[in-house]
Design a protein around this motif. Structure first.
Motif, PDB file in Angstrom:
ATOM      1  N   LEU A  61       5.592 -46.307   8.894  1.00  0.00           N
ATOM      2  CA  LEU A  61       5.296 -47.088   7.649  1.00  0.00           C
ATOM      3  C   LEU A  61       6.218 -48.201   7.392  1.00  0.00           C
ATOM      4  N   ASP A  62       5.984 -49.381   7.142  1.00  0.00           N
ATOM      5  CA  ASP A  62       6.795 -50.329   6.883  1.00  0.00           C
ATOM      6  C   ASP A  62       7.085 -50.553   5.124  1.00  0.00           C
ATOM      7  N   VAL A  63       8.371 -49.955   4.853  1.00  0.00           N
ATOM      8  CA  VAL A  63       8.519 -49.949   3.490  1.00  0.00           C
ATOM      9  C   VAL A  63       9.811 -50.740   3.110  1.00  0.00           C
ATOM     10  N   GLY A  64      10.040 -52.055   4.117  1.00  0.00           N
ATOM     11  CA  GLY A  64      10.906 -53.080   3.692  1.00  0.00           C
ATOM     12  C   GLY A  64      12.451 -52.894   3.955  1.00  0.00           C
ATOM     13  N   LEU A  65      12.394 -51.650   5.130  1.00  0.00           N
ATOM     14  CA  LEU A  65      13.728 -51.521   5.594  1.00  0.00           C
ATOM     15  C   LEU A  65      14.084 -51.909   7.112  1.00  0.00           C
ATOM     16  N   HIS A  66      14.974 -51.839   7.497  1.00  0.00           N
ATOM     17  CA  HIS A  66      15.178 -52.313   9.082  1.00  0.00           C
ATOM     18  C   HIS A  66      14.531 -51.376   9.897  1.00  0.00           C
ATOM     19  N   ASP A  67      14.425 -50.257   9.488  1.00  0.00           N
ATOM     20  CA  ASP A  67      13.377 -49.223  10.407  1.00  0.00           C
ATOM     21  C   ASP A  67      12.373 -48.757   9.836  1.00  0.00           C
ATOM     22  N   ALA A  68      11.011 -48.743  10.288  1.00  0.00           N
ATOM     23  CA  ALA A  68       9.902 -48.320   9.773  1.00  0.00           C
ATOM     24  C   ALA A  68      10.165 -46.620   9.900  1.00  0.00           C
ATOM     25  N   VAL A  69       9.241 -46.078   8.736  1.00  0.00           N
ATOM     26  CA  VAL A  69       9.314 -44.601   8.591  1.00  0.00           C
ATOM     27  C   VAL A  69       8.208 -44.049   9.473  1.00  0.00           C
ATOM     28  N   PRO A  70       8.550 -43.229  10.568  1.00  0.00           N
ATOM     29  CA  PRO A  70       7.329 -42.579  11.410  1.00  0.00           C
ATOM     30  C   PRO A  70       6.681 -41.645  10.907  1.00  0.00           C
ATOM     31  N   VAL A  71       5.610 -41.439  11.041  1.00  0.00           N
ATOM     32  CA  VAL A  71       4.773 -40.446  10.482  1.00  0.00           C
ATOM     33  C   VAL A  71       4.141 -39.631  11.884  1.00  0.00           C
ATOM     34  N   TYR A  72       4.312 -38.273  11.689  1.00  0.00           N
ATOM     35  CA  TYR A  72       3.938 -37.070  12.822  1.00  0.00           C
ATOM     36  C   TYR A  72       2.861 -36.224  12.111  1.00  0.00           C
ATOM     37  N   MET A  73       2.162 -35.621  13.029  1.00  0.00           N
ATOM     38  CA  MET A  73       1.202 -34.474  12.893  1.00  0.00           C
ATOM     39  C   MET A  73       0.991 -33.652  13.959  1.00  0.00           C
ATOM     40  N   SER A  74       0.802 -32.279  13.979  1.00  0.00           N
ATOM     41  CA  SER A  74       0.967 -31.507  15.054  1.00  0.00           C
ATOM     42  C   SER A  74      -0.568 -32.000  15.718  1.00  0.00           C
ATOM     43  N   GLU A  75      -0.502 -31.900  17.003  1.00  0.00           N
ATOM     44  CA  GLU A  75      -1.539 -32.148  17.679  1.00  0.00           C
ATOM     45  C   GLU A  75      -2.816 -31.475  17.178  1.00  0.00           C
ATOM     46  N   SER A  76      -2.742 -30.139  17.211  1.00  0.00           N
ATOM     47  CA  SER A  76      -3.685 -29.220  16.872  1.00  0.00           C
ATOM     48  C   SER A  76      -4.295 -29.684  15.459  1.00  0.00           C
ATOM     49  N   GLN A  77      -3.506 -30.108  14.482  1.00  0.00           N
ATOM     50  CA  GLN A  77      -4.201 -30.352  13.259  1.00  0.00           C
ATOM     51  C   GLN A  77      -4.730 -31.746  13.239  1.00  0.00           C
TER      52      GLN A  77
END
Length: 126
Positions: A61-77
Motif C-alpha cells: 500500500l502506497d500511503v505517502g511514506l518512504h516505504d509502502a506497507v506490505p499486505v500478506y495472507m496465508s497461502e491456505s486462506q
C-alpha cells in the motif's frame, strides 16, 4: 499503484497508517483468517510478525511514506480469497490487542469485492 492490484487502502486508513508509522516505524499487514482475531487485517511493526513460505504477498500500500506497507495472507486462506480485491479501511471501534491501532479507538477493516473480468484475466483466473 498499477492498474491491477489485489489490495488498496482508503485515504482515511492511509492517514492512520502515516500516524502509526511515526510512532512504530515501518508497518505491515497480515490478513487474519478468523479465530482469535476475527477477520481483521492485523497491523504490525515490520519484523514483529514473521512471514514465511506459507504466506502470500498480496501487494503493498502506497500511503505517502518512504516505504509502502506490505499486505500478506496465508497461502491456505488465499485459495479462498484469490478471486477478491481487498481494501483496507478504518472505522471507529476497538481493534485487537495485537494490532498497533488498538489503543487509538479506531480499527482496521477489510472490505472486499469480487475481481472484475479484466482483473480475473490479468491474474490468470479466468
Amino acid at each position: 499503484m498499477s492498474e491491477f492490484d489485489r489490495v488498496d487502502v482508503t485515504a482515511e486508513a492511509a492517514a492512520l497508517l502515516r500516524q502509526l508509522t511515526a510512532q512504530h516505524g515501518p508497518l505491515m499487514f497480515h490478513q487474519s483468517g478468523g479465530c482469535c482475531d476475527g477477520s481483521a487485517p492485523m497491523c504490525y511493526p515490520v519484523g514483529m510478525f514473521l512471514t514465511g513460505p506459507g504466506d502470500v504477498l498480496l501487494g503493498a500500500l502506497d500511503v505517502g511514506l518512504h516505504d509502502a506497507v506490505p499486505v500478506y495472507m496465508s497461502e491456505s486462506q488465499f485459495e479462498y480469497w484469490k478471486y477478491t480485491h481487498l481494501t483496507i479501511d478504518v472505522v471507529d471501534g476497538r481493534g485487537s490487542g495485537f494490532s498497533v491501532e488498538a489503543p487509538t479507538g479506531r480499527r482496521f477493516l477489510t472490505r472486499s469485492r469480487m475481481l472484475d473480468q479484466a482483473e480475473l484475466e490479468h491474474f490468470s483466473l479466468a
